[in-house]
Write a protein that holds these residues in place. Structure first.
Motif, PDB file in Angstrom:
ATOM      1  N   LYS A 266       0.837  -1.197   0.000  1.00  0.00           N
ATOM      2  CA  LYS A 266       0.000   0.000   0.000  1.00  0.00           C
ATOM      3  C   LYS A 266       0.870   1.245   0.000  1.00  0.00           C
ATOM      4  O   LYS A 266       1.719   1.434   0.871  1.00  0.00           O
ATOM      5  N   LEU A 267       0.659   2.109  -0.996  1.00  0.00           N
ATOM      6  CA  LEU A 267       1.392   3.360  -1.109  1.00  0.00           C
ATOM      7  C   LEU A 267       0.456   4.513  -0.768  1.00  0.00           C
ATOM      8  O   LEU A 267      -0.580   4.692  -1.419  1.00  0.00           O
ATOM      9  N   LEU A 268       0.809   5.278   0.249  1.00  0.00           N
ATOM     10  CA  LEU A 268      -0.061   6.349   0.734  1.00  0.00           C
ATOM     11  C   LEU A 268       0.256   7.695   0.099  1.00  0.00           C
ATOM     12  O   LEU A 268      -0.628   8.559  -0.002  1.00  0.00           O
ATOM     13  N   GLY A 269       1.496   7.912  -0.286  1.00  0.00           N
ATOM     14  CA  GLY A 269       1.867   9.196  -0.856  1.00  0.00           C
ATOM     15  C   GLY A 269       3.328   9.241  -1.223  1.00  0.00           C
ATOM     16  O   GLY A 269       4.087   8.289  -1.003  1.00  0.00           O
ATOM     17  N   ILE A 270       3.748  10.376  -1.790  1.00  0.00           N
ATOM     18  CA  ILE A 270       5.132  10.578  -2.217  1.00  0.00           C
ATOM     19  C   ILE A 270       5.586  11.971  -1.790  1.00  0.00           C
ATOM     20  O   ILE A 270       4.825  12.941  -1.878  1.00  0.00           O
ATOM     21  N   SER A 271       6.826  12.060  -1.324  1.00  0.00           N
ATOM     22  CA  SER A 271       7.431  13.356  -1.006  1.00  0.00           C
ATOM     23  C   SER A 271       8.609  13.589  -1.935  1.00  0.00           C
ATOM     24  O   SER A 271       9.325  12.648  -2.298  1.00  0.00           O
ATOM     25  N   VAL A 272       8.810  14.835  -2.324  1.00  0.00           N
ATOM     26  CA  VAL A 272       9.953  15.232  -3.142  1.00  0.00           C
ATOM     27  C   VAL A 272      10.640  16.403  -2.450  1.00  0.00           C
ATOM     28  O   VAL A 272       9.982  17.382  -2.065  1.00  0.00           O
ATOM     29  N   ALA A 273      11.945  16.281  -2.258  1.00  0.00           N
ATOM     30  CA  ALA A 273      12.730  17.321  -1.584  1.00  0.00           C
ATOM     31  C   ALA A 273      12.141  17.659  -0.218  1.00  0.00           C
ATOM     32  O   ALA A 273      12.101  18.815   0.202  1.00  0.00           O
ATOM     33  N   GLY A 274      11.685  16.619   0.485  1.00  0.00           N
ATOM     34  CA  GLY A 274      11.172  16.806   1.837  1.00  0.00           C
ATOM     35  C   GLY A 274       9.761  17.328   1.929  1.00  0.00           C
ATOM     36  O   GLY A 274       9.251  17.551   3.031  1.00  0.00           O
ATOM     37  N   ASN A 343      22.750  20.433  -5.308  1.00  0.00           N
ATOM     38  CA  ASN A 343      21.404  20.534  -4.740  1.00  0.00           C
ATOM     39  C   ASN A 343      20.405  19.597  -5.406  1.00  0.00           C
ATOM     40  O   ASN A 343      19.371  20.015  -5.943  1.00  0.00           O
ATOM     41  N   TYR A 344      20.741  18.307  -5.381  1.00  0.00           N
ATOM     42  CA  TYR A 344      19.844  17.310  -5.941  1.00  0.00           C
ATOM     43  C   TYR A 344      18.821  16.917  -4.875  1.00  0.00           C
ATOM     44  O   TYR A 344      19.191  16.618  -3.731  1.00  0.00           O
ATOM     45  N   PRO A 345      17.531  16.866  -5.217  1.00  0.00           N
ATOM     46  CA  PRO A 345      16.508  16.498  -4.241  1.00  0.00           C
ATOM     47  C   PRO A 345      16.438  14.987  -4.057  1.00  0.00           C
ATOM     48  O   PRO A 345      16.992  14.218  -4.852  1.00  0.00           O
ATOM     49  N   ASN A 346      15.780  14.572  -3.005  1.00  0.00           N
ATOM     50  CA  ASN A 346      15.512  13.152  -2.796  1.00  0.00           C
ATOM     51  C   ASN A 346      14.017  12.914  -2.937  1.00  0.00           C
ATOM     52  O   ASN A 346      13.236  13.838  -3.191  1.00  0.00           O
ATOM     53  N   MET A 347      13.615  11.680  -2.780  1.00  0.00           N
ATOM     54  CA  MET A 347      12.210  11.317  -2.879  1.00  0.00           C
ATOM     55  C   MET A 347      11.898  10.284  -1.804  1.00  0.00           C
ATOM     56  O   MET A 347      12.777   9.506  -1.399  1.00  0.00           O
ATOM     57  N   THR A 348      10.672  10.250  -1.339  1.00  0.00           N
ATOM     58  CA  THR A 348      10.240   9.249  -0.360  1.00  0.00           C
ATOM     59  C   THR A 348       8.922   8.642  -0.793  1.00  0.00           C
ATOM     60  O   THR A 348       7.978   9.364  -1.141  1.00  0.00           O
ATOM     61  N   PHE A 349       8.872   7.315  -0.809  1.00  0.00           N
ATOM     62  CA  PHE A 349       7.611   6.603  -0.998  1.00  0.00           C
ATOM     63  C   PHE A 349       7.066   6.312   0.394  1.00  0.00           C
ATOM     64  O   PHE A 349       7.719   5.624   1.185  1.00  0.00           O
ATOM     65  N   HIS A 350       5.889   6.825   0.693  1.00  0.00           N
ATOM     66  CA  HIS A 350       5.281   6.600   1.999  1.00  0.00           C
ATOM     67  C   HIS A 350       4.383   5.366   1.936  1.00  0.00           C
ATOM     68  O   HIS A 350       3.234   5.438   1.506  1.00  0.00           O
ATOM     69  N   PHE A 351       4.966   4.232   2.327  1.00  0.00           N
ATOM     70  CA  PHE A 351       4.183   3.001   2.399  1.00  0.00           C
ATOM     71  C   PHE A 351       3.410   2.980   3.711  1.00  0.00           C
ATOM     72  O   PHE A 351       3.698   3.759   4.632  1.00  0.00           O
ATOM     73  N   GLN A 352       2.483   2.076   3.812  1.00  0.00           N
ATOM     74  CA  GLN A 352       1.754   1.932   5.066  1.00  0.00           C
ATOM     75  C   GLN A 352       2.704   1.373   6.125  1.00  0.00           C
ATOM     76  O   GLN A 352       3.211   0.264   6.006  1.00  0.00           O
TER      77      GLN A 352
END
Length: 414
Positions: A266-274, A343-352
């Protein structure tokens, strides 16, 4: 990779995978195979190959070997045993290899498997307990079960569902031997396949997959850790059961129930550069599928558009020059960096229940004079092999969950 086989070509990190072995007591079950990366001969740019590739399989402790983004595993088939390299695919269920006689086989650097030369080969009988699980890809006709598998990237494979003894190089006790494995003896393939492999090893949650047929040998748990593509280390281990090292601080999330037996969470959302993206509810109705057979990640098209918008906004703040869309490959987002730019951004997959971080080295593909987002828009969201570099994964099928944490995967040498 199931039905979507690989990303072909470029494939991605495909792990050629998996071992078969004698059944052991589940309490002591544990061994590993080597996964090997093999370099593909294609002269196209790496980025173009990434984009054009679909899902391909992967490898094990048996050793996992990287082949320019394909990880393979060597397995022996038949009695006497004939060694073949396979793609290791978390998305596929049926393991198959090319066999004689062949109507239409892709060129491979190894002899075709000849079932007539094996003392242990036989066609799958109608009363075999696994026949009930083959109805999605096979039909009984003229005394045999004929399978037909179509992958999302365009390849197809057809042949006879059969039974054979498989063996895998092991880190101990000599080869691991697994008798009576249900597999496909393929004699008609369409589409592109690398000559460095002879077939696919299916590793999803289906009763027909290799991990399921390994039974107590694997304790229904396996683990891998992919070294970075720029690392001189091109082999790693696919570990099973008690051979999986105890690791602290693992995050985990549960698998969703699926008809295709994929490793979907289950993927709840995504963050880019925090910053969490402002997405509509149910932006990921099908969750996120973990697939080592997929070279790079895919994101549902509408969400990808928002990811792209935020990244463009980020790089505009630093006055970077974006390359014209389509100048490298379809759906790309590429820039020319300035000397010293960091200044490269990161990403986060917010799983359950867990957050999966994707740092710049796994988010972008860095070339000589440009860098590109190593993700593409698609109908579904997939966490591909490129985004899995330097992360330890433990698939606990018995408890229906996946665990992970960052790790220096170059230290998990074969």
């Amino acid at each position: 990779m199931a039905r979507k086989l690989p990303f072909l070509m470029l494939i991605l990190l495909q792990l050629a995978l998996l071992p078969h072995s004698q059944c052991l007591n589940s309490e002591s079950a544990g061994f590993s195979l080597r996964l090997t990366r093999r370099d593909l001969p294609d002269s196209n740019s790496f980025h173009q190959r990434l984009e054009s590739t679909g899902h391909f399989p992967d490898v094990i402790r048996p050793r996992i070997t990287r082949a320019d983004y394909i990880f393979t595993i060597d397995a022996g088939i038949g009695t006497p045993s004939s060694q073949k390299p396979f793609i290791f695919d978390l998305g596929s269920e049926l393991t198959w290899t090319q066999c004689t006689p062949c109507v239409n086989c892709f060129q491979q650097n190894y002899p075709l498997f000849d079932p007539k030369r094996s003392r242990t080969y036989r066609k799958l009988p109608r009363n075999h307990p696994l026949t009930r699980w083959t109805t999605s890809f096979a039909r009984y006709n003229n005394g045999a079960f004929t399978f037909n598998i179509a992958y999302g990237s365009g390849q197809t494979s057809t042949g006879i569902v059969s039974i054979e003894t498989f063996s895998f190089p092991s880190h101990r006790r000599g080869p691991e031997i697994i008798p009576g494995v249900v597999f496909g003896c393929a004699n008609n393939q369409q589409g592109y396949f690398s000559s460095m492999v002879t077939g696919v090893i299916g590793m999803n949650r289906s009763p027909v997959s290799l991990i399921s047929q390994m039974r107590s040998l694997s304790a229904r748990r396996f683990s891998y850790c992919f070294p970075p593509i720029n690392s001189p280390v091109n082999t790693t281990r696919l570990r099973f059961g008690s051979d999986i090292k105890k690791i602290e601080d693992l995050q985990g999330t549960r698998f969703l129930s699926t008809r295709d037996y994929s490793y979907r969470v289950k993927l709840l959302g995504i963050s880019v550069a925090g910053r969490r993206l402002d997405l509509p509810n149910r932006s990921f109705p099908r969750g996120c599928t973990l697939d080592t057979g997929c070279a790079v990640s895919r994101i549902e098209t509408r969400v990808y558009s928002e990811v792209e918008r935020v990244l463009i906004q980020h790089f505009n703040r630093f006055n970077l020059t974006r390359l014209p869309p389509g100048s490298i490959s379809r759906g790309d987002l590429c820039y020319s960096p300035r000397p010293g730019f960091i200044n490269y951004p990161n990403m986060t997959f917010h799983f359950q229940g867990a957050d999966y971080g994707i740092g710049p080295k796994n988010l972008f593909l860095f070339l000589d004079n440009r860098f590109c987002l190593a993700m593409f828009p698609d109908k579904i969201t997939i966490l591909g092999a490129y985004q899995q570099q330097d992360v330890r994964f433990v698939y606990d099928i018995g408890n229906q969950k996946v665990l992970f944490r960052e790790e220096d995967c170059s230290q998990d040498k074969a």
